[in-house]
Design a protein around this motif. Structure first.
Motif, PDB file in Angstrom:
ATOM      1  N   GLY A   9       0.816  -1.201   0.000  1.00  0.00           N
ATOM      2  CA  GLY A   9       0.000   0.000   0.000  1.00  0.00           C
ATOM      3  C   GLY A   9       0.852   1.253   0.000  1.00  0.00           C
ATOM      4  O   GLY A   9       0.541   2.240  -0.684  1.00  0.00           O
ATOM      5  N   GLY A  10       1.941   1.222   0.764  1.00  0.00           N
ATOM      6  CA  GLY A  10       2.862   2.353   0.771  1.00  0.00           C
ATOM      7  C   GLY A  10       3.510   2.576  -0.584  1.00  0.00           C
ATOM      8  O   GLY A  10       3.737   3.724  -0.996  1.00  0.00           O
ATOM      9  N   ILE A  11       3.797   1.486  -1.301  1.00  0.00           N
ATOM     10  CA  ILE A  11       4.359   1.596  -2.649  1.00  0.00           C
ATOM     11  C   ILE A  11       3.352   2.256  -3.590  1.00  0.00           C
ATOM     12  O   ILE A  11       3.698   3.136  -4.385  1.00  0.00           O
ATOM     13  CB  ILE A  11       4.763   0.210  -3.184  1.00  0.00           C
ATOM     14  CG1 ILE A  11       5.863  -0.412  -2.305  1.00  0.00           C
ATOM     15  CG2 ILE A  11       5.201   0.296  -4.637  1.00  0.00           C
ATOM     16  CD1 ILE A  11       7.164   0.320  -2.325  1.00  0.00           C
ATOM     17  N   VAL A  12       2.087   1.848  -3.489  1.00  0.00           N
ATOM     18  CA  VAL A  12       1.047   2.446  -4.331  1.00  0.00           C
ATOM     19  C   VAL A  12       0.940   3.943  -4.057  1.00  0.00           C
ATOM     20  O   VAL A  12       0.868   4.765  -4.977  1.00  0.00           O
ATOM     21  CB  VAL A  12      -0.310   1.752  -4.093  1.00  0.00           C
ATOM     22  CG1 VAL A  12      -1.432   2.525  -4.786  1.00  0.00           C
ATOM     23  CG2 VAL A  12      -0.276   0.315  -4.593  1.00  0.00           C
ATOM     24  N   LEU A  13       0.927   4.315  -2.790  1.00  0.00           N
ATOM     25  CA  LEU A  13       0.750   5.719  -2.432  1.00  0.00           C
ATOM     26  C   LEU A  13       1.959   6.567  -2.807  1.00  0.00           C
ATOM     27  O   LEU A  13       1.815   7.726  -3.208  1.00  0.00           O
ATOM     28  CB  LEU A  13       0.465   5.843  -0.935  1.00  0.00           C
ATOM     29  CG  LEU A  13      -0.873   5.284  -0.449  1.00  0.00           C
ATOM     30  CD1 LEU A  13      -0.954   5.337   1.066  1.00  0.00           C
ATOM     31  CD2 LEU A  13      -2.042   6.047  -1.066  1.00  0.00           C
ATOM     32  N   SER A  14       3.144   6.031  -2.666  1.00  0.00           N
ATOM     33  CA  SER A  14       4.351   6.812  -2.932  1.00  0.00           C
ATOM     34  C   SER A  14       4.712   6.850  -4.408  1.00  0.00           C
ATOM     35  O   SER A  14       5.367   7.789  -4.871  1.00  0.00           O
ATOM     36  CB  SER A  14       5.542   6.253  -2.146  1.00  0.00           C
ATOM     37  OG  SER A  14       5.958   5.017  -2.697  1.00  0.00           O
ATOM     38  N   GLY A  15       4.315   5.814  -5.135  1.00  0.00           N
ATOM     39  CA  GLY A  15       4.734   5.708  -6.531  1.00  0.00           C
ATOM     40  C   GLY A  15       6.135   5.159  -6.694  1.00  0.00           C
ATOM     41  O   GLY A  15       6.695   5.174  -7.790  1.00  0.00           O
TER      42      GLY A  15
END
Length: 506
Positions: free
Chosen positions: A139-145
């Motif tokens: 989820g953090g990867i999705v949010l950060s790009g």
């Protein structure tokens, strides 16, 4: 109305701060406010005076509404701009956990992992991470790009799960990807297993990158010398603790710790957290963090000595039971496992003719025992500061009773299928796939060869088999069928019946 932060005030343990770990400054401030509460014309709607519904009152075991205090007119220190009692509470937590800075979290380690990743990466920057990471990391990867560079799983031959990662594998990835900005690891994992965090931390810093550690299951480690060292003491840069998992705070309360190694912008972490957490923080959750820190700082070693003794007793007893085995120190030194938390009981039940899912169900419904989680071959039980001789004896009695049940001839092959080797084939990056609007839904059995736009996560322990942007192969579909047949749950898919799946509509 809620107070919005006008100055971001990260927790800083100053040279003049002398921690008194017997105090609970935030909880104490709440007690004062509760005792002198004026007539309310502000939220919450119950105003602390309207009693809950009788059934809710029975569930609570008392009226919690008077304790549900909110920050109004600066009467209570505000999570997103702490200046008083809450700031002091976070300073005390930093001192207790041996961190340089600590932030209280009210949305669990999930929000801590997301904030850690968003705090040190930007869009299209690379981050090395274990494939066996919790879904919140994805989820953090999705949010950060950010672009994940996965450490390929190394499956333990007996347990059948990627328990650890090697220093050498990370070093290879750092050489292959010199533009990496961070490394994210899970330590310990659901099974209580840890890699060599000290060596990886040294390696990361020597390459100028930050080390982020999801230590959700290890918040207790720093309070007893007979337990493995915490990543906080080993000077990782950001460490996330689920204080509720192995200590005594309430579910959803957690902490994020930061060490001043020169690789993290503290102000950025403080700016990211309000984006992810509620602007109406629960005083009850925050108070439980304050109280738990005090108890662990003042009584942690004594309580954990009991935990270690109880776990040792349980492990020794289980090893004597016909058809059962409980792993321990023999794990260390195998498949890059550097340390093991003895409070985790990894109990192999497959030799007694049970899948872990069957054993878990029987323990609950026949013996009133709830395990931490189950996989195909094991049930995992956590011994915590809440356990006693009585609770452990009940677990042992129940396990012993299981071994006396007559089971059919064991099909060992049915318990030994491991996830597909290697990493799935990526087609587009995780964020683009996850947020794509050009999608369609097809039957799961027809998904082989297609790019997924949703995740396939066997749960527990919540480690993705496939994530958005990757191509479904026949081996993945076969493994999904195997897990479902054995009783596992698959999450991340929109269709809860697991018959349909969303793909990228090319």
């Amino acid at each position: 109305m809620e107070l919005e932060p006008d100055i971001i005030s990260p927790t800083v343990v100053s040279a003049t701060f002398t921690p008194d770990q017997t105090r609970m400054p935030f909880l104490e401030s709440l007690m004062v406010e509760k005792a002198h509460r004026p007539i309310s014309f502000h939220m919450p709607g119950h105003k602390g005076t309207k009693a809950p519904h009788s059934l809710l009152l029975e569930y609570f075991g008392g009226d919690l509404h008077p304790a549900d205090l909110v920050e109004i007119n600066k009467n209570i220190d505000y999570l997103h701009s702490p200046r008083g009692a809450l700031l002091e509470a976070q300073k005390l937590a930093a001192a207790a956990y041996n961190a340089d800075h600590t932030f209280f979290l009210i949305n669990g380690s999930t929000v801590g992992n997301m904030a850690a990743i968003m705090g040190v990466t930007a869009s299209n920057q690379k981050i090395i991470m274990s494939r066996a990471s919790h879904r919140s990391v994805y989820g953090g990867i999705v949010l950060s790009g950010a672009i994940p560079v996965y450490i390929e799983p190394d499956y333990h031959p007996d347990i059948g799960f990627p328990l650890s990662v090697s220093v050498e594998a990370i070093e290879v990835l750092l050489k292959q990807h010199p533009d990496v900005v961070a490394i994210h690891l899970t330590s310990p994992n659901y099974y209580g297993v840890m890699p060599d965090i000290a060596a990886i931390c040294h390696l990361a810093h020597s390459h100028g990158v930050a080390l982020l550690v999801d230590e959700a299951h290890g918040s207790h480690l720093g309070f007893h010398s007979d337990l493995p060292q915490s990543a906080v003491s080993l000077r990782a840069d950001i460490i996330v603790h689920s204080t509720h998992k192995t200590q005594g705070s309430l579910t959803q309360s957690a902490m994020l710790h930061v060490n001043d190694n020169g690789f993290v912008n503290l102000a950025r972490i403080a700016q990211v957290l309000p984006l992810l957490q509620s602007s109406s923080p629960s005083s009850i959750l925050l108070a439980s963090l304050d109280a738990t820190r005090m108890q662990m700082a003042t009584e942690g070693r004594e309580r954990l000595s009991i935990v270690i003794a109880l776990a040792r007793k349980a492990r020794d007893a289980i090893r004597q039971m016909n058809g059962l085995w409980c792993y321990g120190d023999e794990l260390v030194g195998v498949n890059n496992i550097f340390a093991f938390d003895p409070s985790k009981l990894i109990i192999r039940v497959s030799d007694a003719g049970f899948s872990g899912f069957e054993a878990s169900s029987l323990l609950r419904h026949q013996y009133g025992i709830e395990v931490e989680f189950a996989d195909v071959k094991h049930v995992i039980c956590s011994i915590t500061i809440a356990d006693t001789e009585s609770t452990v004896d009940k677990l042992l009695d129940a396990l012993h009773s299981l071994t006396r049940q007559k089971r059919p001839i064991i099909d060992h092959d049915g318990f030994s299928i491991k996830p597909p080797d290697g990493l799935p084939l990526p087609a587009i990056n995780l964020r683009d796939a996850y947020l794509s609007t050009k999608t369609r839904t097809i039957p799961l059995n027809e998904a082989v060869g297609h790019i997924l736009v949703e995740n396939v996560i066997p749960y527990p322990p919540g480690v993705p088999l496939l994530v958005a942007g990757e191509i479904m192969e026949q081996r993945h579909l076969d493994y999904m069928r195997y897990l479902i047949d054995k009783g596992s749950t698959i999450i991340g898919m929109e269709d809860l019946s697991l018959q349909m799946i969303r793909i990228l509509d090319a």
